[in-house]
Each structure stands twice: as C-alpha cells, then as structure tokens.
Motif scaffolding. Structure first.
Motif, PDB file in Angstrom:
ATOM      1  N   THR A   2       1.208  -1.052  -0.278  1.00 45.69           N
ATOM      2  CA  THR A   2       0.095  -0.411   0.019  1.00 45.69           C
ATOM      3  C   THR A   2       0.615   1.394  -0.305  1.00 45.69           C
ATOM      4  O   THR A   2       1.820   1.631   0.584  1.00 45.69           O
ATOM      5  CB  THR A   2      -0.876   0.001   1.655  1.00 45.69           C
ATOM      6  N   ASP A   3      -0.026   1.996  -0.680  1.00 45.87           N
ATOM      7  CA  ASP A   3       1.612   3.414  -1.178  1.00 45.87           C
ATOM      8  C   ASP A   3       1.362   4.374   0.182  1.00 45.87           C
ATOM      9  O   ASP A   3      -0.397   3.984   1.099  1.00 45.87           O
ATOM     10  CB  ASP A   3       0.651   4.381  -2.276  1.00 45.87           C
ATOM     11  N   ILE A   4       1.855   4.708   0.974  1.00 49.74           N
ATOM     12  CA  ILE A   4       1.768   5.924   1.372  1.00 49.74           C
ATOM     13  C   ILE A   4       1.067   7.047   1.491  1.00 49.74           C
ATOM     14  O   ILE A   4       1.406   7.541  -0.033  1.00 49.74           O
ATOM     15  CB  ILE A   4       3.115   6.435   2.599  1.00 49.74           C
ATOM     16  N   VAL A   5       0.416   7.371   2.178  1.00 51.13           N
ATOM     17  CA  VAL A   5      -0.923   8.808   1.769  1.00 51.13           C
ATOM     18  C   VAL A   5      -0.757   9.783   2.848  1.00 51.13           C
ATOM     19  O   VAL A   5      -0.102   9.813   3.676  1.00 51.13           O
ATOM     20  CB  VAL A   5      -2.371   8.458   2.262  1.00 51.13           C
ATOM     21  N   HIS A 159      -6.366  10.543  -1.905  1.00 56.32           N
ATOM     22  CA  HIS A 159      -6.783   9.602  -1.594  1.00 56.32           C
ATOM     23  C   HIS A 159      -8.256  10.509  -1.364  1.00 56.32           C
ATOM     24  O   HIS A 159      -8.305  11.171  -0.818  1.00 56.32           O
ATOM     25  CB  HIS A 159      -6.652   8.512  -0.239  1.00 56.32           C
TER      26      HIS A 159
ATOM     27  N   ASP B 178      -7.494   1.135   2.471  1.00 61.22           N
ATOM     28  CA  ASP B 178      -6.520   1.113   3.216  1.00 61.22           C
ATOM     29  C   ASP B 178      -5.827   2.406   2.996  1.00 61.22           C
ATOM     30  O   ASP B 178      -4.637   2.343   2.527  1.00 61.22           O
ATOM     31  CB  ASP B 178      -6.138  -0.460   3.276  1.00 61.22           C
ATOM     32  N   LEU B 179      -5.550   3.223   4.247  1.00 63.80           N
ATOM     33  CA  LEU B 179      -4.906   4.512   4.172  1.00 63.80           C
ATOM     34  C   LEU B 179      -3.833   4.387   5.118  1.00 63.80           C
ATOM     35  O   LEU B 179      -4.382   3.905   6.620  1.00 63.80           O
ATOM     36  CB  LEU B 179      -6.113   5.500   3.526  1.00 63.80           C
ATOM     37  N   GLN B 180      -2.087   3.924   4.400  1.00 67.01           N
ATOM     38  CA  GLN B 180      -1.559   4.131   5.785  1.00 67.01           C
ATOM     39  C   GLN B 180      -0.715   5.171   5.648  1.00 67.01           C
ATOM     40  O   GLN B 180      -0.498   6.063   4.486  1.00 67.01           O
ATOM     41  CB  GLN B 180      -0.268   2.975   4.911  1.00 67.01           C
ATOM     42  N   PHE B 181      -0.819   6.056   6.722  1.00 69.85           N
ATOM     43  CA  PHE B 181      -0.362   7.583   6.382  1.00 69.85           C
ATOM     44  C   PHE B 181       1.063   7.339   6.950  1.00 69.85           C
ATOM     45  O   PHE B 181       1.457   6.332   7.760  1.00 69.85           O
ATOM     46  CB  PHE B 181      -1.348   8.336   6.924  1.00 69.85           C
TER      47      PHE B 181
END
Lengths: 181, 181, 181
Positions: A2-5, A159, B178-181
């Motif tokens: 998962t990419d970093i947001v 996003h 699925d948001l990864q910050f």
C-alpha cells in the motif's frame, strides 16, 4: 504494498458518518492526531468524543479551533509526527462568507497549502449539491464554492472517499472508467 | 460461494429506483414477499405493481400498512419463509415525528429488533443529507434522525446498497479502503 | 477488450465536475465533438472553455443551443463521425415545465430517440433527489420527473457514471450485487 498517503479528502452528506470515519483513520495511523475544528462551538457528540479520548491514556487528540485561518493552522500543526484532521471545509466556507472574505482566493491559498504540508492531513467536507436548486441566492453561491473546492481538493489529494451511512466508498484512486466511443 | 444474507439496507435519493430494486430482490428470493408499507396511502405506482403481482399466479405479495409500530410488525411478519420489505424508513421517521413519539428511542428499538428477526428483511431508506442545509429547524432535526438511523442500520445489516438511477452500487461489504499515513 | 459505447449517462450533483468529465470523454474520443446546450445562456466557464477550444487548432466543438426540441437536435447532430454531448437534461426538464409542455411525454420521446441515434451521445444530468423533500410542490414535481428520466435513461444507455468531486464512479455496468436470502 500500500502506498503512503499524505492527503485524503473524506466527503459525505450531513450525518453520513464522514467525521467518524476520518477520526478513525487518524486514530489508527500511529501518529499523533490533531483536530483543526472550523466550528467555533463543537457539537456535543464531538465534545464527548474528544473528552473520551482525552480520558483515554493511549490516545490524545490535540484540538485547535480555527474558523478562518486554515492555511496558517495547517502550517503550524501539519508537521512532525502529527496527523491532522480538518473538520470541516463546509463550515469553513460558511465562516469565510460571514466574514465577507474572498472565498475563491482563500480556497486557492488552501489548495496551494495542500501541496506544501509536511505531515499527513485528512480533510472532511460535505456533499451539498445533490438536492434541488436552492431558492436562496446565497445558498446557491455557497453550493458553487463548496462544489468547486471539493473538485480542486479531490485533484490535489492522494485519496478521496465518499462515506455513505458510515461505509466508505473509494472515489480516488478511481476505478478505471474506460469508455471507447 | 455467496453468503446467505439476512438483512439488507437499500439507500437512495427520491425516485432513485430504490423501492423497485428492493422489490426485485424480494421477488427473486424464492421466499414469500411481504411488504410493510409505512405510508398510509400507497402511491399509484406501488398500488399498480402490487395489483399486477396479485393478478400474477406465481407471485403474491402480502401487504401490511404500519405507519408507527414497525418493531411489532417485524416480529409478526419476519418469520418462516417470508422475506419482508420495509418501505420506507424515511416516512416512518416522519410519522414518528408527527405523532410526537421519541424518535431516537424508536430507532434504538428498531436496531435491537434487527438483531432478533427470524427471516430476511430488506429496509428501504432515503439519502436526505446531500443537499444544502435546510432553513427549517424541523427539517434539520429530521435530517439528523435519518442520517443517524441510516448509519446505525448500515452497521447492523449484512449488506448495504446505494441505488443510483436504478443501478445498484455496493456499499457494504465495503471495498477495502486501506489508507496508510 | 473494451466494448464500443454508443450512449453514456453522466450523473452528478451541482458543481460535481460532471460536465467537464463528459467534455473530456468527447474530446478524447477521436470524433468531432458537438455540444447540444439546453441552457439558452451558457455560463461563463462553459463559454470560456468553448472559446479556448475554438482557438485551439486541434479541437473544434460544434455548439447548438436547443432548450426544448432535444429529439430533433439529436436526429440532426448525432450522425456520422460526431460525438454529441447533451448538457444538461436538468435544464431541459425545467425548460419543458416553463413552456408548459408534457414532460412525461417528451421524456418518452427522448428515450425512444436514444435507441435510434446513429452516432455516440453522452447525456449529462443532475442528481437532485438526495436532499430534504422540498416544501414547494413544483420542486417536488420537478424532482420526480428528473429521477424518473434518470432511471429510464440509465436503463437505455450502455454506461452510467456518477461524478463525485470530479472523480468518476462507475454505476453501469454495475458491480454484481448478488444477494441470496
């Protein structure tokens, strides 16, 4: 993987659960959650939620009330290990209109700030354009500002999620809509 | 394999096709369809549809008009081989407000009933929060009740579908955001 | 392989970016884009966009203002290598109501025309049913016409896209919603 947001926009109607969804994202991020509240008086539910979190050892929300100078607040708060939730842009536009500030200009400044933030930010905003055209000219102007800002922010953010009855619907990255005519 | 669904919430705007979609689900379920209508006077389209189905040997809708006591009606009807369509919760909230009943309490009773039903139920409800904030205080109160009930029911139900121009958009189970910050 | 699309319906709230999305589809189609504008006075943004395109060697929009006789305009314009954008059906319904024409009948004529067009057409229409029920009887009638037309057109068109803050959400072909009760 998962990419970093870095930036997310959470959209939804009134009482759609968009704030709760945004707060949950921040709480589960592993970063220190900071709320920039554009409302001057927080509602009871939000106040209770924050009181609950303050009482809870494991999770401490920083809270800042900033009805107008969102760009300044982001520059100060969206730093280091913080994750900032801005709730919400709809009240912010209303506050700008009441203060007779130039809404379009302030929105441009916000979009520019989004490209410069140094830590993740989650914006909460309302969908207000899916009802009947309002009778009232100010309501129509408001609706135009809100819709334009949502479009600009959606372009600028990594996003975009639409919340429907508390459930997230991913809007950006978009499902590929490949129409060949 | 598709899981067996016990409860579904069908959301949509006015004239979005949500009732037709819900009725189609019930008619294709292989169970006896029962309509709990919260409107006291059914509209012509619905009356025609039911008349059509009553005339049709293969499909017989049971119809019950219940403007207020939805919990009692569910306990009586959502049993055995029935599949029950409740159409709609928006009118139900309006009826509760007109009757000066405690809406929040009735909504809690409904959520509790959802966990207890013994046969499948499909709820139809309106999305009412995506326009401009109403001028009218009662409309704002109504919008809050509706939005909160939609969120609570969406949590309690197995499936949630948003109907847009007659087309279903699955909202729950949600696509993984699925948001990864 | 992507199927060839003949007709598409682009839905969205006010200032959702639906027109821009529809125009982008037409501009990228390799066909000559023709706009059938149902507004008599185009707004500044649209006028600027068209002026920009007229100035641009590579892309020449044909523009036709047709507030009422959409069926006639489609028969004349949706031919040969054209791709036609009808923007928007919401204003068209408003124009029909103001002219005291029979809206339901005109909508049926439009649906019939959709099955007969000889070149691709993209319809732009508003979602107007997701706010509070309007006080005003004419607004309620309008909302019913709009919702019914959106449903009929969604059935008749190959593709339906909901635009949220400028981002497309595919509505038709629908994700399979397979509920077994």
């Amino acid at each position: 993987m998962t990419d970093i947001v870095r930036t997310a926009l959470i959209l939804g109607g009134a009482r759609s659960g968009k704030s709760g969804f945004a707060q949950g994202l921040a709480e589960n991020s592993g970063r220190k959650p900071v709320l920039i509240a554009t409302a001057q008086a927080l509602d009871d539910e939000m106040a209770a939620r924050i009181a609950h979190h303050r009482a809870d050892r494991g999770s401490v929300w920083g809270v800042l009330e900033e009805p107008l100078d969102l760009v300044g607040a982001l520059a100060r708060e969206a730093i280091n290990d913080n994750i900032t939730v801005v709730d919400c842009l709809t009240l912010w536009i209303g506050n700008l209109m009441c203060a007779e500030l130039e809404v379009a200009l302030e929105c441009e400044r916000l979009i520019e700030a989004v490209t410069l933030v140094r830590a993740p930010v989650i914006f909460v905003s309302n969908e207000v354009g899916s009802g009947i055209v309002p009778d009232n000219a100010m309501a129509r102007t408001f609706r135009d500002y809100q819709g334009r800002l949502n479009q600009r922010l959606a372009q600028a953010c990594d996003h975009v999620v639409l919340v429907v009855a508390g459930c997230p619907l991913q809007v950006k990255p978009a499902t590929r809509v490949d129409l060949q005519f």
